[in-house]
Scaffold this motif. Structure first.
Motif, mmCIF file in Angstrom:
data_model
loop_
_atom_site.group_PDB
_atom_site.id
_atom_site.type_symbol
_atom_site.label_atom_id
_atom_site.label_comp_id
_atom_site.label_asym_id
_atom_site.label_seq_id
_atom_site.Cartn_x
_atom_site.Cartn_y
_atom_site.Cartn_z
ATOM 1 N N MET A 1 46.388 48.934 32.343
ATOM 2 C CA MET A 1 45.784 49.481 33.558
ATOM 3 C C MET A 1 46.132 50.947 33.777
ATOM 4 N N PHE B 1 43.809 53.802 32.287
ATOM 5 C CA PHE B 1 42.412 53.961 32.622
ATOM 6 C C PHE B 1 42.059 55.452 32.633
ATOM 7 N N TYR C 1 41.116 56.562 41.055
ATOM 8 C CA TYR C 1 42.172 55.700 40.498
ATOM 9 C C TYR C 1 43.532 56.358 40.645
ATOM 10 N N ALA D 1 42.086 46.371 42.331
ATOM 11 C CA ALA D 1 41.272 45.321 41.720
ATOM 12 C C ALA D 1 39.807 45.746 41.614
ATOM 13 N N GLY E 1 39.508 47.652 38.629
ATOM 14 C CA GLY E 1 39.480 46.779 37.468
ATOM 15 C C GLY E 1 38.089 46.251 37.180
ATOM 16 N N SER F 1 35.585 46.959 33.879
ATOM 17 C CA SER F 1 35.603 45.732 33.091
ATOM 18 C C SER F 1 34.602 45.814 31.944
#
Length: 531
Positions: free
Chosen positions: A256, A259, A265, A320, A323, A327
């Motif tokens: 994570m 990224f 982020y 999340a 995420g 994905s």
């Protein structure tokens, strides 16, 4: 042999045309990039000017205690014991006032206890005679070192770990010096005088010369966390709705934290990593006297840590969302923009509420958030109703026809503008709108699903892992591919469902955040201001 078949031509440049090493970033030192280092140091100073001020303050404090040695009159009084003042300044002087007072307390208490123990053990050892005296002193040093090293590991006493280190250091120095000089009381008093002078100079300089208060830094850090979380939420939702081609991360050798370095982020990650900093600043703030806007004794600094914990609890949902954004399997673009109006409205209302809470903390004002909460919950209820009415788009049993023409209309054009309008419509009207929107959406989502299927299959780590021959050879769909198509279609729809569910969960957690901020405003006695 140039021009002949099978020949090899090798061009060797002349010696005088060889590339010379660049000297632009080099100095007289071989291989040392002085200009780059100086520029890096300059940027480091510009990033936070307080670092430079802190460095000069330490230099000033050390200079002041050194004058006691440089001046002959002061040196005749304190002699070489004044070196303890310099050591005290170097150990005690910290970045903020609160940390300096905390270190000073540990330094003073540890030195005082060590001096008392050294005087008691030294006098007792002298009474036992010259033969037993070194044995008792050595045994006491062993016991003091072992006991203090064990006690400082006890969880309730961990904040005073520096004080236990001072006890070991000071006790050993005093007891050994007293044994050689024969007067442990005089040795202890000289050390305490010097330590007191160094501590006074460090506190004096840190408080009066451009003071850096830990309480102000804690206050600003928490407010910045609110702003970062709101910005991160809006940027994440904006990218999810506007980018037709999302750049998915490769998860083969990445985690994570690796990224893409996107601003949204990065802001969210900063909020999640602020736990240790907030706790450290809160512990230091408890040692500071009333100052600036914080003029109340026993100011509730610990409540800042609690609010920060609830804020991170909300930031987990935003992380999340990132995420889902990165994905491997993504919902088709047409499906994402179908709920664009409702998702955007819910995210904007939630971000506005978070910013409003941070603004209240910054201004130290207490205001009611009833209207903002009502708007946030209304937008969330509207999103839930839209998803419920069009849930057939998010189920694996819904088959898409093989035709596409116009662009998919947004659901806000065929649905009521407020959640309460759903209750006023007749069943016939609802069913009619349902069928119309179903026809438009199903006719235009087909191509997006096909294209998504091709892209997913091309990835090395795609799901499901299969060949793409039926799509690339132009043979059309075969019967064996239909289950695979339905599986990917179902997973892509679940990706969109996950994103909207996380957004709704974020709104639910905002209720806890409002309660935490309200508790802080009560305990800190913020100025009450009704909206």
């Amino acid at each position: 042999m140039n021009g002949k078949k099978g020949s090899v031509e090798i061009d060797i440049p002349p010696p005088n045309k060889a590339k010379q090493p660049e000297d632009g970033n080099k100095s007289g030192f071989q291989g040392f990039p002085c200009k780059a280092w100086i520029w890096s140091a300059w940027e480091f100073c510009k990033d936070d000017v307080d670092r430079v001020i802190f460095s000069f303050k330490v230099g000033l404090a050390v200079l002041l205690v050194s004058l006691l040695i440089l001046l002959r009159g002061a040196y005749e009084i304190f002699a070489t014991n004044i070196i303890w003042s310099i050591i005290t300044v170097a150990i005690m002087f910290e970045y903020t006032v609160g940390e300096t007072f905390n270190r000073g307390f540990n330094r003073a208490l540890g030195s005082l206890l060590a001096a008392i123990l050294a005087i008691a053990v030294g006098e007792l050892a002298q009474l036992t005679g010259r033969i037993a005296e070194p044995i008792i002193i050595g045994l006491s040093i062993f016991l003091i070192g072992a006991i203090t090293s064990f006690v400082k590991l006890w969880p309730p006493l961990v904040p005073y770990e520096h004080g236990f280190r001072i006890i070991i250091f000071t006790y050993c120095f005093i007891i050994v010096s007293g044994y050689r000089m024969g007067n442990p009381i005089r040795t202890s008093m000289d050390r305490l005088y010097s330590i007191a002078i160094g501590g006074f100079v460090a506190a004096f300089v840190n408080v009066l010369v451009f003071p850096m208060w830990a309480g102000e830094q804690l206050h600003e850090e928490l407010v910045n966390s609110f702003k970062s979380l709101a910005d991160s939420l809006e940027e994440c939702v904006k990218k999810y709705l506007e980018d037709e081609e999302l750049n998915q991360a490769e998860f083969s050798e990445k985690v994570m934290d690796e990224f893409p370095d996107e601003p949204a982020y990065r802001k969210c990650r900063t909020t999640l990593n602020s736990s240790a900093k907030l706790e450290s600043l809160a512990d230091a703030s408890k040692w500071e006297p009333p100052h600036g806007r914080f003029r109340n004794f026993f100011y509730p600094w610990s409540e800042y840590v609690k609010v920060g914990a609830v804020l991170r609890y909300c930031a987990y949902e935003v992380m999340a969302l990132h995420g889902v954004l990165h994905s491997e399997i993504q919902a088709p673009y047409n499906l994402r923009i179908a709920f664009q109006s409702e998702i955007q409205d819910a995210a904007n209302q939630a971000a506005e509420l978070v910013r409003s809470l941070g603004k209240d903390i910054w201004n130290m004002k207490r205001s009611l958030k009833t209207s903002l909460l009502n708007r946030v919950h209304s937008s969330t209820q509207r999103l839930q109703r839209v998803i419920d009415m069009h849930s057939y788009l998010l189920t694996p049993h819904y088959d898409l026809p093989d035709n596409s023409s116009n662009q998919v209309p947004k659901l806000s054009h065929v649905l009521p503008t407020t959640p309460y309008d759903f209750l006023d419509q007749d069943d016939d009207v609802c069913s009619t709108n349902h069928e119309k929107s179903s026809n438009h959406l199903t006719q235009n989502l087909t191509e997006s699903y096909y294209e998504m299927m091709r892209k997913q299959s091309r990835r090395l780590n795609s799901w499901p892992s299969s060949e793409v021959d039926p799509f690339e050879k132009g043979g059309g769909f075969r019967i064996g591919i239909l289950p695979q198509m339905r599986a990917v279609k179902s997973t892509a729809a679940l990706s969109h469902t996950t994103f909207t569910s996380l957004l709704i969960e974020f709104v639910v957690r905002l209720d806890h955040l409002v309660e935490a901020v309200d508790e802080l405003s009560k305990m800190a006695k913020f100025k009450h201001e009704d909206l």
